[in-house]
Design an enzyme around this catalytic site. Structure first.
Site, short mmCIF file in Angstrom:
data_model
loop_
_atom_site.label_atom_id
_atom_site.label_comp_id
_atom_site.label_asym_id
_atom_site.label_seq_id
_atom_site.Cartn_x
_atom_site.Cartn_y
_atom_site.Cartn_z
N ASP A 1 0.43 -1.39 -0.17
CA ASP A 1 0.19 0.10 0.12
C ASP A 1 0.81 1.22 0.28
OD1 ASP A 1 -2.79 0.55 0.72
OD2 ASP A 1 -2.13 1.50 1.96
N GLU B 1 2.38 -0.13 -4.88
CA GLU B 1 0.86 1.09 -5.23
C GLU B 1 1.77 1.65 -5.50
OE1 GLU B 1 -3.48 2.68 -4.02
OE2 GLU B 1 -1.54 2.31 -2.35
C1 NOJ Z 1 -4.75 2.57 -1.03
C2 NOJ Z 1 -5.84 1.56 -0.67
O1 NOJ Z 1 -5.96 1.12 -1.50
C3 NOJ Z 1 -7.25 2.26 0.05
O2 NOJ Z 1 -7.93 1.98 -0.21
C4 NOJ Z 1 -6.50 3.31 1.31
O3 NOJ Z 1 -7.90 3.88 1.59
C5 NOJ Z 1 -5.39 3.84 0.74
N1 NOJ Z 1 -4.33 3.27 -0.03
C6 NOJ Z 1 -4.12 4.01 2.22
O4 NOJ Z 1 -3.84 3.41 2.77
#
Ligand code: NOJ
Ligand code: CA
Length: 592
Positions: free
Chosen positions: A239, A293
């Site tokens: 993440d 991500e």
């Molecule tokens: C990216 C995640 O995919 C999302 O759902 C989340 O709100 C944020 N990061 C914070 O962790």
């Protein structure tokens, strides 16, 4: 006796050494041979994989409390396997107070009680492995929950041993330490009365950012990664991982970044050093896949994260495609030549040492068929199949988001009460309550882009609440179209989107050209048709996609002939002379 034992050990040693040598030799031969035949790419299981993302809260409720859970997923593993995928990415299943649906973790070594127990997790992992699939977890370590033990300690006093696990600063001229904004509206700083200092939170107030400059924090993260890897999981989706290193001195966001702070937050100087350290201490010791991500990472910056010679990550998610229609909070639409241009740029930016991902949806974005296809009753099925064709034939590891295999659509939100997501609730406060935006405008936009569009529960059948739960109230309302669009219908229908995904996946699995083949866009400027080839040695495939509801008579460029049809999303006889007569949202794959 002693001699017998010595002979036994000697022969064992000999056996082990020779088999090791044979193994090593074989490996060497294999890889040099395959690299030569795979356009220079080193073969890896995760390059050949197709990943399916499960958002546990919305997948299947097994105990009637209205919330999806781990036993619910285990129950449906054959359904997942039936799509033809071989890796499952599980969105966070860890103990959490759910300020952001599990992306706020309270205990990394515990299962969220709504989702079940550690035994349930072990059963899920076992079921996944028994079916020859792999399981990848969500690693959320840019921040924790404010209820995590470390933060509970950290906020107690300035000299608490955990103080430096997070990012604390005093006020600057009576204000927040800098102008950084949170992705969930407002300042990224929250004043904590206990010590009268601010802590940093790039997301919700209940998601304080960890201080990665503290080696103790990094070691804690490596330990918790090992905890799950030692259980046998096969990797991590990480993440917002490029946010972990913060700019020294925490300087103000320059004006040009105010509307796109993610491109600033990714500029910390130690990101690559920390990822290399993580790789050395943890990842290199396991045969796993990682996907970062990478919100806010440019295409030019991508190889620095994924070039295999740097030993950081295997792949990242680049957001250019998924956000093409909504780079900010507004839906602005998109044009096919711009979409094609992104794929070409991505292909050019990465050489044989780097690998890409292909995805058009996830739990943070609208439904793929609503954003990229046509979700009207007439074209929902063909356009969802066309998108599946593209997803599974472009260059990169494809990620399918749960429900896309059914062609699930955006939700018809009517009021703020219909939403659960903290992002929308905070944005409403910031925009509607301050009268910057009318409720009508806000809802019109939210219907297009809100994250809850993709978070409504999976529609399993046409019974009450789509068979997702026996509770009268699922945690988020079912999309009312569950009576027509559901898994029971789809798994029983050879012409369904689900069945098409399976056929596409079968074709992909048996065709290395779709994995390692060279990619070429044949007609970049065409407004309606996306036509490209994938070539690996003598194997060449042509993909032709009509991204419109109009019938199109399409002549391939440079006198090219189509070849033999391998798969199409329409049935019926197909002409094989002259121009291709494509129906609305028709997709065809030809073997050349
Ligand atoms: C990216 C995640 O995919 C999302 O759902 C989340 O709100 C944020 N990061 C914070 O962790
Ligand atoms: Ca449940």
């Amino acid at each position: 006796m002693r001699i017998a034992r010595a002979v036994f050990f000697l022969s064992l040693m000999l056996l082990l050494t020779t088999s090791f040598m044979i193994g090593a030799d074989k490996k060497k031969q294999n890889s040099s041979k395959s690299v030569a035949t795979l356009n220079g790419y080193e073969p890896k299981w995760w390059k050949e994989a197709v990943v399916y993302q499960v958002y546990p809260r919305s997948f299947k409720d097994s105990n009637g409390d209205g919330i999806g859970d781990l036993p619910g997923i285990t129950e449906k593993l054959d359904y997942i396997k039936g799509i033809g995928v071989n890796v499952i990415w599980l969105s966070p299943h860890f103990d959490s107070p759910n300020a952001d649906n599990g992306y706020d973790i309270r205990d990394y070594r515990k299962v969220m009680k709504e989702f079940g127990t550690m035994e349930d997790f072990d059963a899920l992992l076992k079921g996944v492995k028994q079916r020859g699939m792999r399981l990848v977890l969500d690693l959320v370590v840019n921040h924790t929950s404010d209820e995590h033990r470390w933060f509970v300690e950290s906020r107690k006093s300035k000299d608490n041993p955990y103080r430096d696990y997070y990012i604390w600063r005093g006020a600057k001229d009576g204000h927040e330490p800098n102008n950084w904004t949170s992705f969930f509206s407002g300042s990224a700083w929250k004043l904590d009365p206990a010590t009268n200092e601010y802590y940093l939170h790039l997301f919700a107030e209940k998601q304080p950012d960890l201080n990665w400059d503290n080696p103790k924090v990094r070691n804690e993260v490596y330990d918790l990664m090992k905890f799950w890897l030692d259980k046998g999981v096969d990797g991590f989706r990480m993440d917002v991982i490029p946010f972990i290193s913060k700019k020294p001195g925490l300087p103000d966001l320059p004006p040009e970044y105010m509307n796109r702070p993610q491109y600033f937050y990714t500029q910390g100087p130690h990101l690559h050093e920390y990822l290399q350290e993580m790789n050395k201490h943890v990842l290199s010791k396991y045969d796993v896949m990682t996907v970062g991500e990478a919100f806010g990472v440019t295409l030019e910056g991508t190889p620095d994260l994924v070039d295999e010679r740097r030993h950081e990550l295997d792949m990242i998610f680049n957001f250019d495609v998924v956000r093409i229609g909504h780079p900010g909070r507004q839906w602005i639409g998109w044009k096919l030549p711009d979409l094609k241009a992104i794929y070409t740029q991505q292909d050019k930016a990465l050489d044989v040492h780097s690998w890409n991902t292909i995805f058009m949806s996830n739990h943070d974005n609208p439904r793929v068929v609503s954003a990229f296809g046509d979700d009207s009753p007439e074209y929902r099925v063909p356009s969802a199949k066309l998108l599946a064709t593209m997803l599974l034939t472009l260059k990169g590891t494809p990620f399918i988001y749960q429900g896309d295999e059914l062609g699930m659509t955006n939700y018809p939100f009517k009021s703020l009460e219909d939403f659960d997501d903290i992002e929308i609730k905070n944005a409403w406060k910031e925009l509607v309550e301050t009268k910057k935006v009318t409720p009508e405008e806000f809802l019109a936009q939210a219907n297009k882009v809100a994250r809850d569009n993709s978070r409504t529960p999976i529609q399993w059948d046409d019974s009450a609440n789509g068979g997702f739960t026996t509770s009268a109230k699922p945690w988020l309302a079912m999309n009312p179209n569950y009576r027509e669009i559901n898994a029971k219908q789809a798994t029983g229908d050879p012409d369904s989107i689900y069945s098409y995904f399976r056929k596409m996946n079968d074709l992909r699995r048996s065709t290395k050209a779709f994995v390692y083949g060279e990619y070429k866009d044949l007609d970049p400027a065409n407004q309606k048709v996306f036509a490209y080839t994938r070539t690996l040695g003598k194997e060449k495939y042509l993909v032709v996609l009509n991204f419109s509801k109009d019938e199109v008579s399409y002549t391939l460029p440079q006198g090219m002939k189509a070849g033999v049809l391998s798969l199409s999303n329409y049935s019926g006889k197909e002409e094989n002379t002259g121009a291709l007569k494509l129906k609305g949202w028709e997709a065809r794959i030809y073997k050349m």
